[in-house]
Design an enzyme around this catalytic site. Structure first.
Site, PDB file in Angstrom:
ATOM      1  N   ASP A 179     -22.829  -6.202 -10.382  1.00 37.33           N
ATOM      2  CA  ASP A 179     -23.077  -7.562 -10.869  1.00 37.33           C
ATOM      3  C   ASP A 179     -24.514  -7.694 -11.372  1.00 37.33           C
ATOM      4  O   ASP A 179     -25.214  -8.650 -11.039  1.00 37.33           O
ATOM      5  CB  ASP A 179     -22.794  -8.590  -9.774  1.00 37.33           C
ATOM      6  CG  ASP A 179     -22.694 -10.016 -10.330  1.00 37.33           C
ATOM      7  OD1 ASP A 179     -22.492 -10.175 -11.559  1.00 37.33           O
ATOM      8  OD2 ASP A 179     -22.817 -10.975  -9.541  1.00 37.33           O
ATOM      9  N   GLY A 233     -23.100 -21.446  -3.108  1.00 35.85           N
ATOM     10  CA  GLY A 233     -21.987 -20.885  -3.858  1.00 35.85           C
ATOM     11  C   GLY A 233     -20.749 -20.863  -2.993  1.00 35.85           C
ATOM     12  O   GLY A 233     -20.755 -21.304  -1.842  1.00 35.85           O
ATOM     13  N   ALA A 234     -19.663 -20.329  -3.552  1.00 38.38           N
ATOM     14  CA  ALA A 234     -18.403 -20.297  -2.828  1.00 38.38           C
ATOM     15  C   ALA A 234     -18.484 -19.400  -1.604  1.00 38.38           C
ATOM     16  O   ALA A 234     -17.786 -19.615  -0.617  1.00 38.38           O
ATOM     17  CB  ALA A 234     -17.294 -19.827  -3.753  1.00 38.38           C
ATOM     18  N   TYR A 235     -19.346 -18.390  -1.632  1.00 35.52           N
ATOM     19  CA  TYR A 235     -19.373 -17.395  -0.569  1.00 35.52           C
ATOM     20  C   TYR A 235     -20.664 -17.391   0.230  1.00 35.52           C
ATOM     21  O   TYR A 235     -20.776 -16.642   1.194  1.00 35.52           O
ATOM     22  CB  TYR A 235     -19.128 -15.995  -1.152  1.00 35.52           C
ATOM     23  CG  TYR A 235     -17.706 -15.798  -1.624  1.00 35.52           C
ATOM     24  CD1 TYR A 235     -16.748 -15.267  -0.774  1.00 35.52           C
ATOM     25  CD2 TYR A 235     -17.338 -16.161  -2.906  1.00 35.52           C
ATOM     26  CE1 TYR A 235     -15.437 -15.096  -1.194  1.00 35.52           C
ATOM     27  CE2 TYR A 235     -16.024 -15.990  -3.338  1.00 35.52           C
ATOM     28  CZ  TYR A 235     -15.079 -15.459  -2.473  1.00 35.52           C
ATOM     29  OH  TYR A 235     -13.787 -15.300  -2.901  1.00 35.52           O
ATOM     30  N   ASP A 237     -24.618 -19.722   1.227  1.00 34.69           N
ATOM     31  CA  ASP A 237     -25.638 -20.757   1.054  1.00 34.69           C
ATOM     32  C   ASP A 237     -26.982 -20.122   1.376  1.00 34.69           C
ATOM     33  O   ASP A 237     -27.082 -19.282   2.278  1.00 34.69           O
ATOM     34  CB  ASP A 237     -25.388 -21.945   1.987  1.00 34.69           C
ATOM     35  CG  ASP A 237     -24.104 -22.681   1.643  1.00 34.69           C
ATOM     36  OD1 ASP A 237     -24.129 -23.464   0.685  1.00 34.69           O
ATOM     37  OD2 ASP A 237     -23.092 -22.453   2.332  1.00 34.69           O
ATOM     38  N   VAL A 238     -28.006 -20.518   0.623  1.00 33.99           N
ATOM     39  CA  VAL A 238     -29.317 -19.910   0.794  1.00 33.99           C
ATOM     40  C   VAL A 238     -30.358 -20.978   1.071  1.00 33.99           C
ATOM     41  O   VAL A 238     -30.392 -22.024   0.407  1.00 33.99           O
ATOM     42  CB  VAL A 238     -29.722 -19.097  -0.452  1.00 33.99           C
ATOM     43  CG1 VAL A 238     -31.078 -18.441  -0.239  1.00 33.99           C
ATOM     44  CG2 VAL A 238     -28.680 -18.033  -0.749  1.00 33.99           C
ATOM     45  N   VAL A 282     -31.835 -23.811  -1.169  1.00 37.23           N
ATOM     46  CA  VAL A 282     -32.230 -23.468  -2.541  1.00 37.23           C
ATOM     47  C   VAL A 282     -31.066 -22.949  -3.368  1.00 37.23           C
ATOM     48  O   VAL A 282     -31.221 -22.688  -4.564  1.00 37.23           O
ATOM     49  CB  VAL A 282     -33.367 -22.431  -2.550  1.00 37.23           C
ATOM     50  CG1 VAL A 282     -34.623 -23.017  -1.938  1.00 37.23           C
ATOM     51  CG2 VAL A 282     -32.959 -21.153  -1.827  1.00 37.23           C
ATOM     52  N   GLY A 283     -29.892 -22.791  -2.781  1.00 40.66           N
ATOM     53  CA  GLY A 283     -28.735 -22.333  -3.535  1.00 40.66           C
ATOM     54  C   GLY A 283     -27.472 -22.469  -2.720  1.00 40.66           C
ATOM     55  O   GLY A 283     -27.497 -22.425  -1.492  1.00 40.66           O
ATOM     56  N   LYS A 301     -30.048 -16.239   3.880  1.00 42.66           N
ATOM     57  CA  LYS A 301     -28.786 -16.265   3.139  1.00 42.66           C
ATOM     58  C   LYS A 301     -27.628 -16.255   4.120  1.00 42.66           C
ATOM     59  O   LYS A 301     -27.386 -15.265   4.809  1.00 42.66           O
ATOM     60  CB  LYS A 301     -28.708 -15.064   2.200  1.00 42.66           C
ATOM     61  CG  LYS A 301     -27.435 -14.995   1.371  1.00 42.66           C
ATOM     62  CD  LYS A 301     -27.500 -13.840   0.382  1.00 42.66           C
ATOM     63  CE  LYS A 301     -26.251 -13.774  -0.480  1.00 42.66           C
ATOM     64  NZ  LYS A 301     -26.329 -12.681  -1.482  1.00 42.66           N
TER      65      LYS A 301
END
Length: 410
Positions: A140, A30-32, A34-35, A27-28, A50
């Site tokens: 953030d 990123g650079a750091y 995966d989800v 579902v997602g 995650k």
């Protein structure tokens, strides 16, 4: 989301994970991290798994969530998996939407009522207050990192950039702040109580369980003496790239919600950076558009400086009441010391006047997440790369002054 599952990711081949969870879809990414959306085999609970590729980010998120377990407006960490030679995998409660999607849907529909806005604000304040009472600075905060469940309950997520502040001169707070506890006298109008079916990690013992069929050496550390995440307030007061003790990095957060001291490169800051982000989020709830949508750090600072006078902020919040503008002004202050705390705002008269915050059951929750804001994904995963335009200028000398701070390029 119809994403094919990769066949070679470690999460799919780790026996301790697939023995307990069915991985449904990604579902997602990123650079750091995966989800993945998953299902717990023991009771069919839908969860988010995650997989964090950065050691420091995983360490921070796990420790922050363990400290905050039981806070009604912070995402639940059920358990985590981590071995020296593999990425950490955090098992989190699955929340299908976020505040960014709420705002996006409101743009296309009839907007948000004042009662809805107040309820979203109260929940955000409760989550931030829980963090700050435990000396955790999120760093953030933005609509995409404020997840929303089907029941309308909002929860802070993505603590990969969070820091647990030590008791030093950067923070003006009690030595031993009490853990966050909702106001039981008026929970619906102030803070949400835990929802049925959303067990916290301590209630069910989900954190750091030893998988069946594995030796103690192959599983996670589950003794408090050996578990690096069981100790609170344990971070050193340095970050990578900073040599001076007590210095944090300024390259955190998403530009549109980043405080001016971070934009200037300050490394001596505290909880106040979250309060600035709150002001930007609240303004966006009022107008359904970002308060400071800067295209670069320099443009961002220019936009901030343009609203320093009272009339400037009013022009950014057209058709809003005096009380609403005053609420944002208490947070969007150039001087960090002048920003109101989350605890103070929870007792602001704005939330006790008609129209009152609506019940969470009356909040409109989007069916799915929409497009994320700016250039950074949110919610389940993070992208911690620096987008600072000041890197090219070389070292900065930031000095605290009576009015806030000053900056000098070396």
């Amino acid at each position: 989301m119809d994403n094919p599952l990769p066949k070679s990711w470690s999460i799919h081949t780790r026996p301790e994970i697939i023995a307990k969870y069915q991985i449904l879809e990604r579902v997602g990414a990123g650079a750091y991290s995966d989800v993945y959306k998953g299902r717990r085999l023991s009771d069919n609970l839908i969860v988010a798994l995650k997989e964090v590729h950065d050691y420091q980010s995983a360490f921070r998120e796990i420790e922050a969530l363990q400290i905050l377990q039981g806070s009604p407006n912070v995402v639940v960490l059920h358990e985590y998996f981590w071995r020296e030679d593999e990425d950490a995998v955090l098992v989190l409660e699955f929340l299908r939407s976020d505040l960014a999607s709420v705002i996006s849907d409101a743009k296309r529909e009839s907007g948000l009522s004042v009662g809805e806005i107040k309820r979203w604000m109260v929940q955000i304040l409760c989550g931030v207050d829980a963090c700050h009472r435990n000396m955790i600075v999120h760093r953030d905060l933005k609509p995409g990192n404020l997840l929303v469940g089907d029941d309308g309950v909002l929860k802070l997520a993505d603590f990969g950039q969070a820091r647990i502040l030590l008791d030093h001169e950067l923070v003006a707070a009690d030595d031993n702040p009490p853990p966050f506890e909702p106001d039981t006298a008026d929970q619906e109008n102030i803070c949400q109580a835990p929802q049925a079916g959303h067990e916290n990690a301590s209630q069910k013992g989900y954190v750091n369980q030893e998988p069946e069929g594995m030796s103690k050496e192959d599983s996670f550390r589950d003794d408090i003496e050996d578990d690096p995440f069981k100790s609170s307030y344990s971070y050193e007061a340095e970050e990578a790239g900073n040599d001076e003790r007590g210095a944090f990095t300024s390259c955190v957060g998403t530009r549109w919600f980043r405080s001016p001291e971070l934009l200037y490169g300050s490394t001596a800051y505290g909880l106040e950076v979250d309060l600035w982000s709150l002001g930007c989020i609240f303004a966006e709830l009022f107008t359904l558009r970002p308060l400071f949508p800067g295209t670069s750090d320099i443009d961002q600072l220019s936009r901030i400086m343009s609203v320093e006078d009272p009339s400037g902020l009013e022009s950014c919040l057209p058709n809003r009441s005096t009380d609403e503008i005053a609420l944002v002004r208490k947070l969007v202050c150039y001087d960090p010391a002048s920003r109101a705390s989350a605890a103070e705002l929870l007792h602001d008269k704005y939330f006790n006047e008609e129209p009152l915050p609506v019940p969470t059951s009356e909040l409109r929750v989007p069916l799915t997440k929409g497009n994320q804001d700016e250039d950074s994904p949110g919610g389940w995963y993070d992208d911690m790369g620096s987008d600072s335009d000041f890197d090219e200028f070389g070292p900065l000398n930031v000095t605290t002054t009576n009015a806030g701070f000053s900056i000098r390029f070396s």
